[in-house]
Design a protein around this motif. Structure first.
Motif, mmCIF file in Angstrom:
data_model
loop_
_atom_site.group_PDB
_atom_site.id
_atom_site.type_symbol
_atom_site.label_atom_id
_atom_site.label_comp_id
_atom_site.label_asym_id
_atom_site.label_seq_id
_atom_site.Cartn_x
_atom_site.Cartn_y
_atom_site.Cartn_z
ATOM 1 N N ASP A 89 0.837 -1.201 0.000
ATOM 2 C CA ASP A 89 0.000 0.000 0.000
ATOM 3 C C ASP A 89 0.871 1.251 0.000
ATOM 4 O O ASP A 89 1.931 1.292 0.646
ATOM 5 C CB ASP A 89 -0.899 0.027 1.237
ATOM 6 N N VAL A 90 0.397 2.277 -0.699
ATOM 7 C CA VAL A 90 1.138 3.538 -0.803
ATOM 8 C C VAL A 90 0.267 4.661 -0.257
ATOM 9 O O VAL A 90 -0.888 4.814 -0.663
ATOM 10 C CB VAL A 90 1.534 3.836 -2.266
ATOM 11 N N LYS A 91 0.827 5.444 0.652
ATOM 12 C CA LYS A 91 0.089 6.542 1.278
ATOM 13 C C LYS A 91 0.278 7.826 0.471
ATOM 14 O O LYS A 91 1.110 8.668 0.786
ATOM 15 C CB LYS A 91 0.552 6.734 2.718
ATOM 16 N N GLY A 92 -0.509 7.939 -0.607
ATOM 17 C CA GLY A 92 -0.493 9.142 -1.412
ATOM 18 C C GLY A 92 0.666 9.192 -2.386
ATOM 19 O O GLY A 92 1.662 8.475 -2.243
ATOM 20 N N VAL A 93 0.530 10.068 -3.393
ATOM 21 C CA VAL A 93 1.594 10.272 -4.376
ATOM 22 C C VAL A 93 1.455 11.674 -4.946
ATOM 23 O O VAL A 93 0.339 12.180 -5.117
ATOM 24 C CB VAL A 93 1.541 9.201 -5.495
ATOM 25 N N TRP A 94 2.568 12.308 -5.250
ATOM 26 C CA TRP A 94 2.560 13.643 -5.844
ATOM 27 C C TRP A 94 3.601 13.671 -6.950
ATOM 28 O O TRP A 94 4.805 13.607 -6.682
ATOM 29 C CB TRP A 94 2.856 14.708 -4.789
ATOM 30 N N LYS A 103 -3.536 13.138 7.245
ATOM 31 C CA LYS A 103 -3.304 14.501 6.807
ATOM 32 C C LYS A 103 -1.920 14.656 6.181
ATOM 33 O O LYS A 103 -0.914 14.277 6.762
ATOM 34 C CB LYS A 103 -3.456 15.469 7.980
ATOM 35 N N GLY A 104 -1.931 15.253 4.976
ATOM 36 C CA GLY A 104 -0.680 15.464 4.274
ATOM 37 C C GLY A 104 -0.232 14.292 3.431
ATOM 38 O O GLY A 104 0.722 14.404 2.659
ATOM 39 N N ASN A 105 -0.883 13.161 3.565
ATOM 40 C CA ASN A 105 -0.490 11.964 2.814
ATOM 41 C C ASN A 105 -1.694 11.254 2.209
ATOM 42 O O ASN A 105 -1.686 10.030 2.069
ATOM 43 C CB ASN A 105 0.275 10.998 3.714
ATOM 44 N N SER A 106 -2.715 12.013 1.870
ATOM 45 C CA SER A 106 -3.915 11.398 1.305
ATOM 46 C C SER A 106 -4.097 11.727 -0.171
ATOM 47 O O SER A 106 -4.891 11.089 -0.852
ATOM 48 C CB SER A 106 -5.153 11.861 2.077
ATOM 49 N N SER A 148 -8.842 6.735 -1.120
ATOM 50 C CA SER A 148 -8.391 7.722 -0.154
ATOM 51 C C SER A 148 -9.542 8.676 0.155
ATOM 52 O O SER A 148 -10.710 8.342 -0.046
ATOM 53 C CB SER A 148 -7.180 8.479 -0.706
ATOM 54 N N ASP A 149 -9.230 9.883 0.628
ATOM 55 C CA ASP A 149 -10.257 10.877 0.910
ATOM 56 C C ASP A 149 -11.010 11.259 -0.357
ATOM 57 O O ASP A 149 -10.470 11.160 -1.473
ATOM 58 C CB ASP A 149 -9.625 12.155 1.489
ATOM 59 N N GLN A 150 -12.235 11.741 -0.173
ATOM 60 C CA GLN A 150 -12.966 12.283 -1.298
ATOM 61 C C GLN A 150 -12.189 13.452 -1.908
ATOM 62 O O GLN A 150 -11.587 14.267 -1.204
ATOM 63 C CB GLN A 150 -14.356 12.749 -0.872
#
Length: 284
Positions: free
Chosen positions: A1-6, A25-28, A47-49
């Motif tokens: 699993d990966v906690k967010g990507v930018w 927060k900061g990783n969604s 993830s979050d909406q």
């Protein structure tokens, strides 16, 4: 699993059978910016909406995956191929100006492509769909877009103000949204996007679309001497089922398709249907 990507500045990431999850927060966020590319093969974006957003001429291709966040294509292209999509919003258009500032150009930049979303096969069941600022929304290849499951009020006052939409179950295709006329007009002399002949369009091609309400709305900014239409098309044995439809400065075209509308209101619009049209509640 990966906690967010930018992804930024032309980066490219191919994710095979990866689950992008909410990392708090900061990783969604799953954000693809400044000409970057994200390819997701299998796995999920869960993830979050509104956490899945593609911006600034970037691209995202999602193949046979699960998406629960909805998706935002801000001057960027998203393709959802043979995937299962849910969430609050599917959006194709310009990045939003600040709804609190009158005539704010916001992040709308010159030279960027129009925002586009393509649902190529698979299923998308979301609360709302919004297409504006010459955005293009395509439903094709047997896909099903269902905007009937959640008709509850939109909780966020910011979202209500920015979109002009107050409840679920609606597909809105319009020339521009609240406070964006000046941004569009201000860029029109030099921005190639605004020189395009195309208008904001939802196109159904061999697919199915269901909604409680469809609004297709052109706009006129009299003070700016600026106007634009919006369009809805259906072809190649598509099925469109609408509880109601409102057309204003709109073009509605259907060919070899089955169209069912509960109540239809049309004003200053062009409507052409070559196929089955069933208006149950009458036309006004």
């Amino acid at each position: 699993d990966v906690k967010g990507v930018w992804l930024q500045n032309g980066s490219k990431l191919t994710a095979n059978h990866v689950n992008f999850i909410n990392g708090s927060k900061g990783n969604s966020e799953i954000s693809v910016d400044t000409g970057s590319t994200l390819i997701v093969n299998g796995g999920s974006i869960d993830s979050d909406q509104d956490a899945f957003n593609v911006n600034d001429g970037s691209k995202a291709e999602v193949n046979e995956a699960k998406v629960t966040t909805g998706a935002w294509a801000n001057n960027a292209a998203i393709t959802l191929k043979n995937s299962t999509t849910s969430g609050n919003w599917l959006y194709a258009g310009n990045a939003f100006p600040d709804p609190e500032k009158e005539n704010d150009n916001g992040p709308v930049k010159e030279g960027l492509p129009v925002g586009s979303i393509t649902i190529d096969g698979g299923m998308a069941s979301v609360k709302n769909v919004l297409v504006q600022n010459k955005g293009q929304f395509n439903v094709t290849n047997g896909a099903v877009l269902d905007v009937t499951k959640d008709t509850s009020a939109i909780d966020s006052k910011i979202e209500q103000s920015a979109t002009g939409i107050t409840k679920g179950g609606e597909i809105v295709v319009r020339a521009w949204g609240p406070n964006t006329a000046q941004a569009e007009k201000g860029n029109s002399d030099t921005d190639p996007v605004n020189k395009l002949d195309q208008v904001s369009t939802l196109a159904v091609n061999g697919a199915t679309v269901k909604a409680n309400k469809l609004t297709v709305e052109g706009k006129e900014a009299k003070k700016l001497n600026y106007s634009e239409n919006a369009a809805f098309t259906a072809k190649n044995n598509s099925t469109v089922v609408l509880d109601s439809a409102v057309l204003n400065r709109a073009k509605f075209y259907a060919e070899n398709s089955q169209i069912s509308i509960g109540n239809l209101h049309a004003e200053n619009s062009q409507m052409s249907v070559k196929g089955d049209l069933n208006v149950i509640g009458g036309m006004g």
